[in-house]
Design an enzyme around this catalytic site. Structure first.
Site, mmCIF file in Angstrom:
data_model
loop_
_atom_site.group_PDB
_atom_site.id
_atom_site.type_symbol
_atom_site.label_atom_id
_atom_site.label_comp_id
_atom_site.label_asym_id
_atom_site.label_seq_id
_atom_site.Cartn_x
_atom_site.Cartn_y
_atom_site.Cartn_z
ATOM 1 N N HIS A 145 -15.388 22.485 89.220
ATOM 2 C CA HIS A 145 -14.699 22.485 90.240
ATOM 3 C C HIS A 145 -14.842 21.293 91.264
ATOM 4 O O HIS A 145 -14.206 21.169 92.200
ATOM 5 C CB HIS A 145 -14.869 23.738 91.047
ATOM 6 C CG HIS A 145 -16.343 24.240 91.462
ATOM 7 N ND1 HIS A 145 -16.583 25.383 92.095
ATOM 8 C CD2 HIS A 145 -17.415 23.533 91.188
ATOM 9 C CE1 HIS A 145 -17.913 25.507 92.328
ATOM 10 N NE2 HIS A 145 -18.454 24.245 91.533
ATOM 11 N N HIS A 146 -16.027 20.534 91.158
ATOM 12 C CA HIS A 146 -16.345 19.508 92.228
ATOM 13 C C HIS A 146 -15.735 18.022 91.808
ATOM 14 O O HIS A 146 -15.577 17.322 92.688
ATOM 15 C CB HIS A 146 -18.108 19.219 92.025
ATOM 16 C CG HIS A 146 -18.674 20.328 92.658
ATOM 17 N ND1 HIS A 146 -18.381 21.027 93.970
ATOM 18 C CD2 HIS A 146 -19.681 20.885 92.122
ATOM 19 C CE1 HIS A 146 -19.376 22.079 94.180
ATOM 20 N NE2 HIS A 146 -20.151 21.890 92.959
ATOM 21 N N ALA A 147 -15.425 18.060 90.622
ATOM 22 C CA ALA A 147 -14.483 16.548 90.184
ATOM 23 C C ALA A 147 -13.576 16.104 90.968
ATOM 24 O O ALA A 147 -12.576 17.167 91.566
ATOM 25 C CB ALA A 147 -14.149 16.376 88.830
ATOM 26 N N LYS A 148 -13.465 14.963 91.301
ATOM 27 C CA LYS A 148 -12.213 14.455 92.270
ATOM 28 C C LYS A 148 -11.384 13.367 91.246
ATOM 29 O O LYS A 148 -11.669 13.101 90.336
ATOM 30 C CB LYS A 148 -12.803 13.683 93.537
ATOM 31 C CG LYS A 148 -13.984 14.219 94.205
ATOM 32 C CD LYS A 148 -13.362 15.441 94.896
ATOM 33 C CE LYS A 148 -14.622 16.151 95.754
ATOM 34 N NZ LYS A 148 -15.723 15.946 95.454
ATOM 35 N N ASP A 186 -14.904 22.478 96.370
ATOM 36 C CA ASP A 186 -14.257 21.418 97.215
ATOM 37 C C ASP A 186 -13.345 20.604 96.363
ATOM 38 O O ASP A 186 -12.466 20.066 96.869
ATOM 39 C CB ASP A 186 -15.402 20.439 97.712
ATOM 40 C CG ASP A 186 -16.303 19.952 96.706
ATOM 41 O OD1 ASP A 186 -16.082 20.215 95.546
ATOM 42 O OD2 ASP A 186 -17.169 18.958 96.906
#
Ligand code: V1S
Ligand code: CA
Ligand code: ZN
Length: 393
Positions: A145-148, A186
């Site tokens: 879930h944190h990868a942008k 995020d």
């Protein structure tokens, strides 16, 4: 065995590959892909594969990854070799590109293969949900879930959840994303910041500057500009150390119940990060396997098509317990499986205690002090209910 049978008129699919589990982030790194092997061994020992459709995951293609991630980032990810690892002493001038090569997101051998298999499992899960071939699709190798779009972050390189939700949006008008990993979701929140077709809800430990990633305050609910459709569609549930099963379950139902009634999602994407369990190497909560699983059971009871993703989880024996138990909930076998871990389970000794449901004392030598007051939890619920008044229905 254990009376585990296929649920009637209901299909659960399990998406995994032993290939993914062979990768290593490095000796001291907390992320151990091998936990997926331990999970599968428990799922198999309990006889659960008989009750599911089991798919061997393929690698996601460049084009599929490109539906969220930028070309620049993917091109570097493909070619970056472990030798490109910036080293402070040997290579003082070397810049860290796209946050790749630091200690959180190291460049390891086979990285691109690992990333595309994680994304492949989540995309396959989403496609089974879109084609109505599955009611619940399980991708324990996903949940990163944190990868942008153009940046790795917190052990996550490719945001398989965003890719999967983009697939769901081809068919389903509204998707509810729920994240019970101990960290703030995020990357997923940011990706859908300006749309009302996805509502994101993350439960996490929140202590800016002390706990990763430091975002996800109660008041952060999406764009402040009221003309942006994404306004009020990000829900954050910031928590303190030591929250218990009883508190978490009540909070979860008091938040997800009203969200479901107001937003009326057409599908659910549930990130089941197991670092919210007691005794996790990085986590700080006091959840037991039953409390974590109760969230999955509640989501299932809403009767919507659903994807279950993995995520964090740094005490592998407990990750395997939680995800095996949650697999049993998906197939409706949770009341039928025995609490004692089957004798013939490979790596049985790794579980230390032979129960699926270790007590807090078995999980931690010293249970963590609970720093969540009932008053604060009531305030959180009240704030969320207030936000929902702005959500159109
Ligand atoms: N908490 C924590 C933590 N531990 C590590 C770590 C420890 C040993 C290593 F060899 C390498 C890394 N990094 C962190 C956190 C990132 C947590 C990511 C959670 C991911 C997820 O569960 O949500 C989803 C899979 N990183 C930091 O706290 C950043 C630093 C600020 C401090 C630690 N150092 C190592 C990097 C910078
Ligand atoms: Ca979370
Ligand atoms: Zn986490």
């Amino acid at each position: 065995e254990y009376g585990i049978v296929r649920p009637k008129g209901y299909t659960v699919s399990y998406h995994a590959t032993p290939e993914m589990e062979k990768h290593h982030f490095g000796q001291t790194h907390p992320m151990k892909p091998w936990r997926l092997t331990l999970t599968k061994s428990l799922v198999t020992a309990y006889g659960m594969p008989f009750a599911m459709d089991n798919y061997l995951t393929r690698e996601a293609t460049y084009e599929e990854l490109n539906s969220f991630h930028s070309n620049d980032y993917l091109d570097y990810l493909i070619t970056a070799a472990p030798e490109d690892q910036p080293r402070d002493i040997d290579n003082p001038d070397k810049e860290v590109k796209f946050n790749l090569g630091g200690s959180d997101c190291p460049l390891f051998h086979g990285l691109y293969n690992y990333c595309s298999m994680s994304a492949g499992s989540s995309l396959d899960a989403a496609r089974k949900i879109c084609s109505n071939q599955s009611d619940i699709a399980i991708a324990w190798g996903g949940g990163l879930h944190h990868a942008k779009r153009s940046e790795a972050s917190g052990f996550c390189y490719i945001n398989d959840i965003v890719l999967a939700i983009l697939q769901l949006l081809r068919i389903y008008p509204r998707v509810l994303y729920i994240d019970i990993d101990v960290h703030h979701g995020d990357g997923v929140e940011e990706a859908f910041f300006s749309t009302d077709r996805v509502m994101t809800v993350s439960f996490h430990k929140y202590q800016p500057d002390q706990f990763f990633p430091g975002t996800g305050a109660l008041e952060d609910n999406g764009p402040k500009n009221e003309h942006n459709p994404g306004a009020h569609h990000a829900i954050n549930v910031p928590l303190n150390d030591g929250i218990t099963d009883e508190q978490y379950e009540a909070l979860f139902k008091n938040i997800i119940g009203p969200i479901n009634e107001r937003y009326r999602p057409s599908a659910i994407a549930l990130q089941c990060g197991a670092d919210s369990l007691a005794g996790d190497r990085l986590g700080r909560f006091n959840l037991r396997v039953q409390g974590h699983g109760a969230c999955v059971r509640y989501c299932k009871s809403l009767g919507l098509p659903m994807i279950l993703f993995g995520g964090g989880g740094y005490t592998p024996r407990n990750v395997a317990r939680a995800w095996a138990y949650e697999t049993s909930i998906a197939i409706g076998a949770d009341t039928r499986i025995p609490e004692t871990i089957p004798e013939h389970t490979p790596w049985r000794a790794h579980f230390i205690h032979d129960t699926l449901f270790p007590s807090l004392e078995q999980s931690m030598h010293e249970p963590r002090h609970n720093r969540n007051s009932e008053k604060r939890l009531r305030e959180i619920v009240a704030h969320v209910h207030e936000q929902l008044r702005f959500v159109e229905h």
